[in-house]
Write a protein that holds these residues in place. Structure first.
Motif, PDB file in Angstrom:
ATOM      1  N   VAL A 168       1.227   6.994  -6.701  1.00 14.29           N
ATOM      2  CA  VAL A 168       0.278   8.091  -6.903  1.00 14.29           C
ATOM      3  C   VAL A 168       1.006   9.428  -6.830  1.00 14.29           C
ATOM      4  CG1 VAL A 168      -1.717   9.295  -5.917  1.00 14.29           C
ATOM      5  CG2 VAL A 168      -1.738   6.799  -6.127  1.00 14.29           C
ATOM      6  N   ARG A 191       0.858   4.231  -2.733  1.00 16.47           N
ATOM      7  CA  ARG A 191       0.746   5.670  -2.445  1.00 16.47           C
ATOM      8  C   ARG A 191       1.881   6.441  -3.107  1.00 16.47           C
ATOM      9  NH1 ARG A 191      -0.097   4.139   3.248  1.00 16.47           N
ATOM     10  NH2 ARG A 191       1.994   4.992   3.627  1.00 16.47           N
ATOM     11  N   ILE A 197      -8.343   3.771   1.716  1.00 12.34           N
ATOM     12  CA  ILE A 197      -7.424   3.371   0.649  1.00 12.34           C
ATOM     13  C   ILE A 197      -8.092   2.377  -0.296  1.00 12.34           C
ATOM     14  CG2 ILE A 197      -6.371   1.396   1.823  1.00 12.34           C
ATOM     15  CD1 ILE A 197      -4.556   4.095  -0.296  1.00 12.34           C
ATOM     16  N   CYS A 244      -9.192   3.951  -3.364  1.00 20.16           N
ATOM     17  CA  CYS A 244      -8.104   4.221  -4.307  1.00 20.16           C
ATOM     18  C   CYS A 244      -7.719   2.959  -5.083  1.00 20.16           C
ATOM     19  CB  CYS A 244      -6.893   4.770  -3.572  1.00 20.16           C
ATOM     20  SG  CYS A 244      -7.176   6.345  -2.769  1.00 20.16           S
ATOM     21  N   VAL A 270       0.830  -1.200   0.000  1.00 24.92           N
ATOM     22  CA  VAL A 270       0.000   0.000   0.000  1.00 24.92           C
ATOM     23  C   VAL A 270       0.870   1.258   0.000  1.00 24.92           C
ATOM     24  CG1 VAL A 270      -1.656   1.351   1.340  1.00 24.92           C
ATOM     25  CG2 VAL A 270      -2.015  -1.103   1.018  1.00 24.92           C
ATOM     26  N   ASP A 314      -5.285   7.847   3.987  1.00 20.79           N
ATOM     27  CA  ASP A 314      -4.686   6.599   4.460  1.00 20.79           C
ATOM     28  C   ASP A 314      -3.380   6.853   5.204  1.00 20.79           C
ATOM     29  OD1 ASP A 314      -4.721   3.565   4.365  1.00 20.79           O
ATOM     30  OD2 ASP A 314      -2.767   3.975   3.458  1.00 20.79           O
ATOM     31  N   GLU A 315      -2.503   7.653   4.613  1.00 23.99           N
ATOM     32  CA  GLU A 315      -1.217   7.910   5.268  1.00 23.99           C
ATOM     33  C   GLU A 315      -1.423   8.649   6.588  1.00 23.99           C
ATOM     34  OE1 GLU A 315       3.236   9.773   4.445  1.00 23.99           O
ATOM     35  OE2 GLU A 315       1.859   9.445   2.762  1.00 23.99           O
ATOM     36  N   TYR A 324       0.388  15.705  -1.251  1.00 26.94           N
ATOM     37  CA  TYR A 324      -0.568  15.089  -2.171  1.00 26.94           C
ATOM     38  C   TYR A 324      -1.398  16.090  -2.980  1.00 26.94           C
ATOM     39  CZ  TYR A 324       0.249  10.517  -0.002  1.00 26.94           C
ATOM     40  OH  TYR A 324       0.812   9.330   0.433  1.00 26.94           O
ATOM     41  N   PRO A 353      -5.070  11.126  -5.032  1.00 30.61           N
ATOM     42  CA  PRO A 353      -4.174  11.633  -3.983  1.00 30.61           C
ATOM     43  C   PRO A 353      -4.884  11.921  -2.669  1.00 30.61           C
ATOM     44  CG  PRO A 353      -4.513  13.292  -5.691  1.00 30.61           C
ATOM     45  CD  PRO A 353      -5.079  12.010  -6.210  1.00 30.61           C
ATOM     46  N   CYS A 363      -5.255   8.638  -0.795  1.00 38.29           N
ATOM     47  CA  CYS A 363      -3.960   8.208  -0.264  1.00 38.29           C
ATOM     48  C   CYS A 363      -3.565   9.051   0.940  1.00 38.29           C
ATOM     49  CB  CYS A 363      -2.891   8.307  -1.356  1.00 38.29           C
ATOM     50  SG  CYS A 363      -3.053   7.065  -2.656  1.00 38.29           S
TER      51      CYS A 363
END
Length: 564
Positions: A240, A237, A491, A494, A233, A431-432, A459, A425, A428
């Motif tokens: 992306v 990211r 995520i 995505c 994952v 998620d981050e 992003y 983005p 992502c």
């Protein structure tokens, strides 16, 4: 049966737990593969009956979070659901310990045994009380969000109803809409911060008890991610950031030329055309009639599906006070009936509901009525795979979008494709952000907001928040309900989007072939992994370096050559 005719009875908890215990004991004693398969089906029927009541309660509660009866029922499931989940885990353990367990994979596909293993690894009676508390915190967030009413244009509006104003051709109105939304979150800043702080500490404590470093690690097990993990994952990211973000920066310049906005601010981010974004043409009844026509003409399977949905009151899509924000689709197991919940607001998103949530519902409908009697646990694929059905359906219905947008159809096609591309983005980033939060649980609210602003630069470097309330201090993440209610789910959108965008490209080349590939993939229900489903449809999985290069370029080129 119509939704209004479906009866609800609160489950007898002790009876459910006793049935589960009895089933687990029978599974331990099952001495033939055939007996184990029979008992696995029996266990699924028990859980289907319980889930039917839980889902009916959830639907009614989210329809009006102020209703005292349904609020009490939701509280009951929040409190007792973990005990049932733990009983289900004991059944999973019994299956995995049975010497004939491999028969389930031979009978039901590659996901069944990993799913049972993840169930065992993600749940234990030692975390029951914490899960009850987590459920209560989620409900508290729902109530706080669902109660939002803000003043704008001389009206009391819900958060979803602000969306139409955010897309106004008047920049002052757009700004006021964002300010109105922010005013509610700022007024309840301490409450949102407190709920999330408690959620992080609660979920991390569950992870520690179960032997994980933190909840970001446990979440991959609970999300039942099979065949990939945090490393893949993270690589996605980064793809992306490297392949998609530079393309979007170029496309932003094209959008600015379209809108005539020389220095766009964040409140201009949902404004795509100088004369306004495309909006549906027609009333609720007309849009629903268009949906029926669309799905009747798409295929025999979708024709049967839409008739069932509309004839049985399986849509609740109009926004109103007290109704929970967002949207979802749920299958009501005992009735084999998908239900679609949303908050229409007069924007193109209303049509997206008729395609996105219908994509989920169509998969559920086919799986529930499959003649092979797919066990309930395997009727829905993993979350990332389930979103493929919904997001791809948005593109595969392109030949019928004119039913909703008339002369603005070309504008909608550009808007929808561009918006889908720009989502990557953001998804992502969400998620981050969550990985950072659970790996650093002692961050203060201000420090959390600072991390969000750092990710904005990474992003979405084109965003300028100016002095906009809430957003400028980095608290925009608090309006994303998935961060509170469904940690690490985002995520999945995505991972599904990159498959859906491949269906978009396939649709441009050969609509009939694209639909046949989609239907073949959908009929797998929940018996295949994300990778297997993508490969079944002839699509590329995005975990390797360079996997998004061609797709990003193709989509960006289409957007560039279809400017209006």
């Amino acid at each position: 049966m119509k939704f209004s005719e479906m009866t609800y009875t609160r489950p007898d908890l002790q009876k459910v737990l006793a049935e589960c215990a009895d089933c687990a004991e029978k599974i331990r004693r099952a001495d033939t593969p055939e007996k184990l398969v029979e008992l696995y089906r029996e266990e699924n029927k028990i859980m289907d009956h319980y889930r039917t009541a839980a889902i009916l309660a959830e639907i009614h509660y989210t329809q009006d979070t102020r209703d005292p009866f349904w609020s009490a029922e939701q509280d009951w499931f929040d409190s007792n659901g973990p005990a049932v989940a733990n009983a289900d885990v004991l059944i999973a353990k019994a299956i995995l310990e049975n010497p004939h367990a491999d028969v389930l994979e031979k009978t039901f596909g590659s996901r069944v045994l990993p799913t049972l293993k993840n169930k065992v690894l993600s749940m234990d009676e030692r975390v029951l009380e914490l899960q009850k508390e987590e459920n209560a915190l989620s409900s508290a967030y729902q109530k706080l969000y669902g109660a939002a009413l803000v003043e704008l244009d001389g009206k009391q509006l819900t958060i979803p109803q602000l969306t139409l104003y955010k897309e106004s051709t008047d920049p002052a109105v757009r700004r006021k809409a964002y300010e109105a939304e922010a005013s509610y979150f700022d007024a309840h800043r301490a409450e949102f911060d407190e709920i999330y702080d408690k959620m992080i500490k609660n979920r991390n404590e569950q992870a520690h008890i179960l032997g994980y470093h933190d909840y970001s690690e446990l979440s991959y097990v609970r999300m039942n991610r099979i065949g990939y993990g945090p490393k893949e994952v993270a690589a996605f990211r980064e793809e992306v950031v490297e392949q998609v973000v530079p393309m979007l920066e170029k496309l932003m310049k094209l959008r600015n030329r379209r809108t005539g906005i020389e220095h766009p601010m964040f409140w201009d981010s949902t404004f795509y055309f100088a004369d306004g974004n495309p909006v549906p043409h027609g009333s609720y009844e007309e849009l629903m009639a268009g949906a029926r026509t669309m799905y009747h003409e798409l295929s025999p399977e979708t024709a049967e599906f839409i008739d069932f949905m509309q004839d049985n009151e399986m849509f609740d899509v109009l926004s109103r006070p007290g109704k929970m924000g967002g949207g979802y689709e749920e299958i009501i197991p005992d009735y084999k009936a998908p239900f679609i919940f949303a908050n229409w607001n007069g924007t193109s998103g209303d049509v997206d509901v008729l395609t996105h949530e219908a994509g989920h519902a169509f998969e559920s409908y086919l799986a529930a009525k499959d003649p092979s009697d797919i066990p309930g646990e395997l009727q829905c694929p993993g979350m990332e795979s389930a979103e493929i059905h919904s997001m791809s359906m948005e593109f595969l219905t392109e030949p019928w979008h004119h039913l909703f947008f008339k002369e603005d159809t070309a504008k909608y096609e550009l808007y929808h494709t561009e918006d889908s591309f720009f989502f990557l983005p953001y998804g992502c980033m969400v998620d981050e952000f969550q990985h950072i939060m659970y790996q650093n649980p002692d961050l203060t609210p201000d420090e959390r907001n600072a991390e969000w602003l750092k990710l904005e630069k990474k992003y979405r470097p084109w965003n300028d928040f100016g002095d906009l309330p809430m957003y400028s201090r980095g608290a925009g993440w608090q309006r994303q309900l998935h961060i509170f209610e469904c940690p690490f789910y985002y995520i999945d959108y995505c991972l599904a989007s990159v498959i859906a965008l491949q269906f978009f490209v396939a649709q441009l080349k050969n609509p009939k072939d694209a639909w046949e590939r989609y239907l073949r993939m959908t009929r797998l229900a929940g018996t295949a992994t994300y990778t297997e489903m993508a490969e079944c449809a002839g699509m590329k999985v995005p975990f390797t370096k360079g996997s998004l290069t061609d797709l990003a370029r193709t989509v960006a080129d289409w957007i560039e050559h279809n400017q209006i």
